[in-house]
Design a protein around this motif. Structure first.
Motif, short mmCIF file in Angstrom:
data_model
loop_
_atom_site.label_atom_id
_atom_site.label_comp_id
_atom_site.label_asym_id
_atom_site.label_seq_id
_atom_site.Cartn_x
_atom_site.Cartn_y
_atom_site.Cartn_z
N VAL A 277 0.86 -1.20 0.00
CA VAL A 277 0.00 0.00 0.00
C VAL A 277 0.89 1.24 0.00
N ARG A 278 1.91 1.20 0.85
CA ARG A 278 2.82 2.35 0.92
C ARG A 278 3.57 2.54 -0.40
N CYS B 110 3.98 6.42 -5.09
CA CYS B 110 4.05 6.94 -6.46
C CYS B 110 2.74 7.58 -6.87
N GLY B 111 1.96 7.96 -5.89
CA GLY B 111 0.79 8.80 -6.17
C GLY B 111 -0.47 8.04 -6.53
N LEU B 112 -0.52 6.75 -6.27
CA LEU B 112 -1.76 6.00 -6.57
C LEU B 112 -2.65 5.99 -5.33
N HIS B 113 -3.93 5.83 -5.53
CA HIS B 113 -4.87 5.88 -4.40
C HIS B 113 -6.21 5.30 -4.82
N GLU B 114 -7.14 5.37 -3.87
CA GLU B 114 -8.51 4.94 -4.12
C GLU B 114 -8.98 5.56 -5.43
N GLY B 115 -9.67 4.79 -6.19
CA GLY B 115 -10.16 5.36 -7.45
C GLY B 115 -9.27 4.99 -8.63
N ASP B 116 -8.02 4.63 -8.34
CA ASP B 116 -7.16 4.19 -9.44
C ASP B 116 -7.58 2.80 -9.91
N ILE B 117 -7.33 2.55 -11.18
CA ILE B 117 -7.62 1.22 -11.73
C ILE B 117 -6.28 0.60 -12.08
N ILE B 118 -5.91 -0.42 -11.30
CA ILE B 118 -4.56 -0.97 -11.42
C ILE B 118 -4.59 -2.31 -12.14
N HIS C 83 -1.37 -7.52 -5.83
CA HIS C 83 -2.83 -7.62 -5.79
C HIS C 83 -3.40 -7.16 -4.44
N TYR C 84 -2.90 -7.78 -3.36
CA TYR C 84 -3.45 -7.44 -2.05
C TYR C 84 -3.14 -6.00 -1.67
N GLY C 85 -1.99 -5.52 -2.09
CA GLY C 85 -1.63 -4.13 -1.79
C GLY C 85 -2.59 -3.17 -2.49
N ALA C 86 -2.86 -3.45 -3.77
CA ALA C 86 -3.72 -2.56 -4.55
C ALA C 86 -5.14 -2.56 -3.98
N GLU C 87 -5.60 -3.75 -3.58
CA GLU C 87 -6.94 -3.83 -3.00
C GLU C 87 -7.02 -3.06 -1.70
N ALA C 88 -6.01 -3.25 -0.84
CA ALA C 88 -6.01 -2.57 0.47
C ALA C 88 -5.88 -1.05 0.30
N LEU C 89 -5.27 -0.64 -0.79
CA LEU C 89 -5.16 0.79 -1.07
C LEU C 89 -6.54 1.38 -1.35
N GLY C 90 -7.44 0.50 -1.80
CA GLY C 90 -8.77 0.96 -2.17
C GLY C 90 -8.91 1.17 -3.66
N ALA C 91 -7.87 0.74 -4.39
CA ALA C 91 -7.94 0.86 -5.85
C ALA C 91 -8.75 -0.31 -6.40
#
Ligand code: DLL
Length: 443
Positions: free
Chosen positions: A126-127, A132-140, A156-164
């Protein structure tokens, strides 16, 4: 800096806070965790305890961070020698995940995670994305391979926990990657940098203009790449290309990640303690000097790694980064101190190729691996000498042998190779160490 227009300005994801700890606090946290992990490894991992005893050390001898240099190193062959589960510090009931990576011969090395370890991994991923500026709302679009390789599930798990929103597309199938990127409105992609170069080529061929798509960032790693590759990617696709570093033995991706300043990956030092040592003598070197990166996991429960020799050559930068993170950075990893090479994101040791070749009757232990890049994709050719009897055989028999060797390599190493059979005594002999790998890829 590239920011998603929908993002609230100037916000950091809450888990990014440890990135900005004042140094005295960070060092205190590292020391506290180091003591705990050394104690855990000493109590639960026979090999570590034995090595500590040989040096007349106990966990109580670690009272300052600098004491880490007294501790024994861990090396890749330790994982091989204790295959599969010998370095685990948790009972199997507490282990929720296993991954594996190339060993130096036919068998892989196995790494393990408790539930807590997976949470730490997710935290650093997540960090990484937030850095690099990614956050909820991004499509990864996650084009790292899913499976035993840590890239897929780690990201995968990082991107999901980020809220992306994660697209778990995994590696390969370039046309589908491009279709999804276009139709789903992908804003960031995770893959190896060489694969992204290939996507750029393919997009051009299909008339897809990457610059006109919402794609704005790439999280690229798992293999060495250069500043000139970064420039080319950014110029040709219009995205920002960020370097992510990691290795299975430590956790997978997310050991270190670049921030928006693109000044080298910051190591998530609250969980991974870095040292640089002279690859020959093992002596610690000061920040700024180039040597081998050695990492200690400060929070890993299932498989603590104490002073793991990564074989990656780099230097630590401790000057302040414009982003304000207090975490030290690593310089781009340009080479390794062993003979491992990475092809299409897969780690390969020449000894694995040798094992695969010698399983097949007719092949001689004289071989050479030639690496090239065709349309930005890595190609591996294995030239191997065969016995005179075989060489005198029919064309059909030779073709059969070629296919057998190719299959043997693919099943041992995990990547396809073009096999070229050559006559006995035609490959160049070396007086010293045989030169097994000729890398003609211009990185
Ligand atoms: O490659 C983990 C990973 C997945 C990292 C996705 C980044 C993104 P392994 O398969 O165990 O783990 O390979 C680790 O790959 O010791 C380096 O030699 C090399 N490597 C990884 N990231 C980079 C990078 C994953 N950014 C080995 N630059 C490491 C250069 C890298 N080399």
């Amino acid at each position: 800096m590239s920011k998603n227009p929908n993002a609230p300005a100037g916000t950091f994801h809450p888990v990014s806070a440890p990135d900005f700890l004042p140094l005295p606090q960070l060092r205190a946290l590292q020391l506290q965790r180091l003591k705990q992990i050394v104690e855990r490894a000493y109590e639960r991992v026979a090999l570590f305890r034995q090595r500590m005893k040989e040096r007349d050390l106990t966990p109580e001898d670690v009272t300052r961070l600098e004491d880490i240099s007294k501790l024994p190193f861990t090396v890749k062959t330790d994982l091989r020698d204790t295959y599969p589960f010998g370095l685990f510090a948790s009972p199997m009931q507490e282990i929720v995940r296993l991954h594996a990576s190339s060993g130096t011969t036919g068998k892989p090395i196995v790494v393990a995670y408790t539930r807590e370890d997976v949470q730490v991994w997710t935290n650093v991923m997540v960090r990484s994305f937030a850095a690099c500026g990614l956050h909820e709302g991004d499509i990864i679009q996650n084009a790292y391979g899913y499976g035993l390789f840590t890239g897929g599930l780690g990201a995968h798990y990082g991107a999901e926990a980020l809220g992306a929103t994660v697209i778990p597309i995994s590696g390969g199938n370039t046309q589908r990657q491009l279709m999804v990127m276009k139709d789903f409105g992908t804003t960031a992609i995770c893959c190896t940098p060489s694969y992204f170069l290939h996507l750029i080529d393919q997009a051009e061929e299909e008339g897809i203009r990457l610059k006109q798509l919402p794609l704005r960032a790439g999280v690229f790693g798992a293999e060495p790449w250069t500043e000139s590759m970064r420039r080319r990617i950014e110029a040709d696709s219009g995205i920002k290309a960020y370097d992510i570093y990691g290795l299975s033995e430590i956790v997978g991706p997310g050991v270190a990640m670049e921030c928006e300043c693109q000044a080298g990956p910051h190591i998530f030092e609250d969980y991974f303690y870095p040292e640089i040592v002279d690859p020959k003598t093992g002596k610690p070197l000061p920040d700024g000097e180039e040597g081998e990166l050695v990492l200690t996991t400060l929070g890993k429960q299932a498989m603590p790694m104490i002073r793991y020799r990564t074989r990656d050559i780099t230097a630590l930068a401790s000057d302040t980064c414009d982003c304000g993170r207090t975490l030290r950075r690593i310089k781009r990893i340009s080479r390794r101190s062993d003979d491992m090479f990475i092809i299409r994101g897969v780690n390969v040791y020449p000894s694995q190729v040798e094992t695969a070749l010698l399983k097949v009757e007719g092949a001689l232990p004289h071989y050479q691996i030639v690496l090239t890049r065709e349309r930005d994709l890595d190609v591996m050719e294995v030239q191997v000498e065969v016995t005179p009897e075989v060489f005198g055989d029919t064309v059909g028999a030779l073709e059969q042998l070629q296919q057998k060797l190719s299959r043997s390599i693919e099943s041992t190493v995990g990547v396809r190779a073009n096999v070229r059979l050559v006559q006995p005594r035609t490959l160049q002999r070396s007086e010293g160490k045989a030169k097994r790998v000729i890398d003609q890829r211009k990185l």
